[in-house]
Write a protein that holds these residues in place. Sequence first.
Motif, mmCIF file in Angstrom:
data_model
loop_
_atom_site.group_PDB
_atom_site.id
_atom_site.type_symbol
_atom_site.label_atom_id
_atom_site.label_comp_id
_atom_site.label_asym_id
_atom_site.label_seq_id
_atom_site.Cartn_x
_atom_site.Cartn_y
_atom_site.Cartn_z
ATOM 1 N N GLU A 87 42.995 27.405 40.424
ATOM 2 C CA GLU A 87 41.768 27.851 39.747
ATOM 3 C C GLU A 87 40.557 27.811 40.670
ATOM 4 O O GLU A 87 40.565 27.118 41.688
ATOM 5 C CB GLU A 87 41.493 26.953 38.538
ATOM 6 N N LYS A 88 39.519 28.518 40.269
ATOM 7 C CA LYS A 88 38.245 28.509 40.983
ATOM 8 C C LYS A 88 37.746 27.071 41.061
ATOM 9 O O LYS A 88 37.775 26.341 40.076
ATOM 10 C CB LYS A 88 37.240 29.379 40.237
ATOM 11 N N GLY A 89 37.330 26.633 42.240
ATOM 12 C CA GLY A 89 36.856 25.269 42.441
ATOM 13 C C GLY A 89 37.941 24.307 42.898
ATOM 14 O O GLY A 89 37.646 23.226 43.391
ATOM 15 N N ALA A 90 39.204 24.675 42.740
ATOM 16 C CA ALA A 90 40.306 23.821 43.184
ATOM 17 C C ALA A 90 40.439 23.917 44.703
ATOM 18 O O ALA A 90 40.188 24.966 45.294
ATOM 19 C CB ALA A 90 41.614 24.249 42.517
ATOM 20 N N VAL A 91 40.859 22.811 45.322
ATOM 21 C CA VAL A 91 41.032 22.764 46.772
ATOM 22 C C VAL A 91 42.437 22.248 47.071
ATOM 23 O O VAL A 91 42.803 21.150 46.651
ATOM 24 C CB VAL A 91 39.985 21.834 47.420
ATOM 25 N N CYS A 92 43.209 23.053 47.799
ATOM 26 C CA CYS A 92 44.573 22.668 48.161
ATOM 27 C C CYS A 92 44.745 22.720 49.674
ATOM 28 O O CYS A 92 44.458 23.745 50.300
ATOM 29 C CB CYS A 92 45.589 23.611 47.520
ATOM 30 N N GLN A 93 45.198 21.607 50.237
ATOM 31 C CA GLN A 93 45.540 21.544 51.650
ATOM 32 C C GLN A 93 47.025 21.246 51.703
ATOM 33 O O GLN A 93 47.447 20.159 51.309
ATOM 34 C CB GLN A 93 44.748 20.460 52.364
ATOM 35 N N VAL A 94 47.796 22.224 52.166
ATOM 36 C CA VAL A 94 49.249 22.075 52.137
ATOM 37 C C VAL A 94 49.859 22.377 53.493
ATOM 38 O O VAL A 94 49.299 23.123 54.285
ATOM 39 C CB VAL A 94 49.886 23.021 51.082
ATOM 40 N N ASN A 146 57.064 25.584 30.202
ATOM 41 C CA ASN A 146 55.954 24.668 29.948
ATOM 42 C C ASN A 146 54.852 24.896 30.963
ATOM 43 O O ASN A 146 55.112 25.281 32.101
ATOM 44 C CB ASN A 146 56.430 23.219 30.040
ATOM 45 N N LEU A 147 53.617 24.617 30.564
ATOM 46 C CA LEU A 147 52.466 24.763 31.446
ATOM 47 C C LEU A 147 51.841 23.386 31.638
ATOM 48 O O LEU A 147 51.512 22.704 30.680
ATOM 49 C CB LEU A 147 51.439 25.718 30.836
ATOM 50 N N THR A 148 51.708 22.991 32.899
ATOM 51 C CA THR A 148 51.066 21.731 33.239
ATOM 52 C C THR A 148 49.765 22.048 33.948
ATOM 53 O O THR A 148 49.710 22.953 34.780
ATOM 54 C CB THR A 148 51.967 20.888 34.171
ATOM 55 N N VAL A 149 48.707 21.300 33.614
ATOM 56 C CA VAL A 149 47.410 21.523 34.242
ATOM 57 C C VAL A 149 46.975 20.242 34.938
ATOM 58 O O VAL A 149 46.933 19.184 34.308
ATOM 59 C CB VAL A 149 46.343 21.944 33.202
ATOM 60 N N PHE A 150 46.688 20.341 36.247
ATOM 61 C CA PHE A 150 46.061 19.242 36.974
ATOM 62 C C PHE A 150 44.567 19.446 36.792
ATOM 63 O O PHE A 150 44.010 20.414 37.302
ATOM 64 C CB PHE A 150 46.404 19.307 38.463
ATOM 65 N N GLY A 151 43.901 18.565 36.069
ATOM 66 C CA GLY A 151 42.485 18.714 35.742
ATOM 67 C C GLY A 151 41.574 18.591 36.949
ATOM 68 O O GLY A 151 41.992 18.207 38.040
ATOM 69 N N GLN A 152 40.293 18.897 36.730
ATOM 70 C CA GLN A 152 39.305 18.880 37.801
ATOM 71 C C GLN A 152 39.146 17.509 38.424
ATOM 72 O O GLN A 152 38.805 17.382 39.590
ATOM 73 C CB GLN A 152 37.949 19.376 37.283
ATOM 74 N N GLU A 153 39.395 16.453 37.658
ATOM 75 C CA GLU A 153 39.259 15.090 38.170
ATOM 76 C C GLU A 153 40.534 14.604 38.858
ATOM 77 O O GLU A 153 40.563 13.499 39.395
ATOM 78 C CB GLU A 153 38.896 14.138 37.025
ATOM 79 N N THR A 154 41.590 15.414 38.846
ATOM 80 C CA THR A 154 42.874 15.011 39.411
ATOM 81 C C THR A 154 42.904 15.253 40.911
ATOM 82 O O THR A 154 42.573 16.333 41.383
ATOM 83 C CB THR A 154 44.034 15.798 38.751
ATOM 84 N N ILE A 159 46.373 24.236 38.957
ATOM 85 C CA ILE A 159 45.632 23.188 39.645
ATOM 86 C C ILE A 159 44.151 23.528 39.566
ATOM 87 O O ILE A 159 43.742 24.612 39.985
ATOM 88 C CB ILE A 159 46.081 23.055 41.120
ATOM 89 N N THR A 160 43.361 22.595 39.012
ATOM 90 C CA THR A 160 41.914 22.792 38.955
ATOM 91 C C THR A 160 41.194 21.725 39.778
ATOM 92 O O THR A 160 39.997 21.792 39.958
ATOM 93 C CB THR A 160 41.391 22.757 37.496
ATOM 94 N N GLY A 161 41.953 20.738 40.272
ATOM 95 C CA GLY A 161 41.387 19.640 41.058
ATOM 96 C C GLY A 161 41.708 19.778 42.533
ATOM 97 O O GLY A 161 41.641 20.870 43.104
ATOM 98 N N LYS A 162 42.101 18.644 43.160
ATOM 99 C CA LYS A 162 42.405 18.629 44.592
ATOM 100 C C LYS A 162 43.864 18.263 44.807
ATOM 101 O O LYS A 162 44.387 17.359 44.170
ATOM 102 C CB LYS A 162 41.513 17.613 45.312
ATOM 103 N N PHE A 163 44.494 18.974 45.728
ATOM 104 C CA PHE A 163 45.896 18.726 46.049
ATOM 105 C C PHE A 163 46.045 18.697 47.560
ATOM 106 O O PHE A 163 45.492 19.548 48.263
ATOM 107 C CB PHE A 163 46.801 19.826 45.466
ATOM 108 N N LYS A 164 46.820 17.728 48.053
ATOM 109 C CA LYS A 164 47.111 17.660 49.483
ATOM 110 C C LYS A 164 48.577 17.311 49.633
ATOM 111 O O LYS A 164 49.056 16.380 48.984
ATOM 112 C CB LYS A 164 46.239 16.585 50.142
#
Length: 139
Positions: free
Chosen positions: A48-55, A9-17, A31-36
Amino acid sequence: MAEDKQKKNLTVFGQETEFDGVLEFTDNLVITGKFKGEIRATGDLEIEKGAVCQVEKMTASSIVISGSVTGDICAQERVEMCNGSLVHGDVKTARIRIAENVEFEGEISMLEKEPETNLFSVASEEYKNALLLKSDDPR
């Protein structure tokens, strides 16, 4: 059995997520949104381009980065840093590809991994397709 791996399965975290915490999954995630926080996965991960992840740490089977990742990355299969991506952290993987115009700061450690496919038992076209990376994909 190879078909089972393709049917995850493919799950997408949208840009607003925006997600903050520990994320664990076995399927594939984009991931197209923000993740921390922290990612612990056995599936594939795409930033994805534009996504920001701080892990603290990001772990998955394969990780393709087109956006921004700050923190350590570990992928059993491969890590691919696409054109325009920003990666600050140490990387541990079996295979790596860094495109042009990537801002990368960190250390790379290579994992030793036995190939899953016996090179002499598959047709050459099938083997080439198994090695196809996203940046080579004409789609």
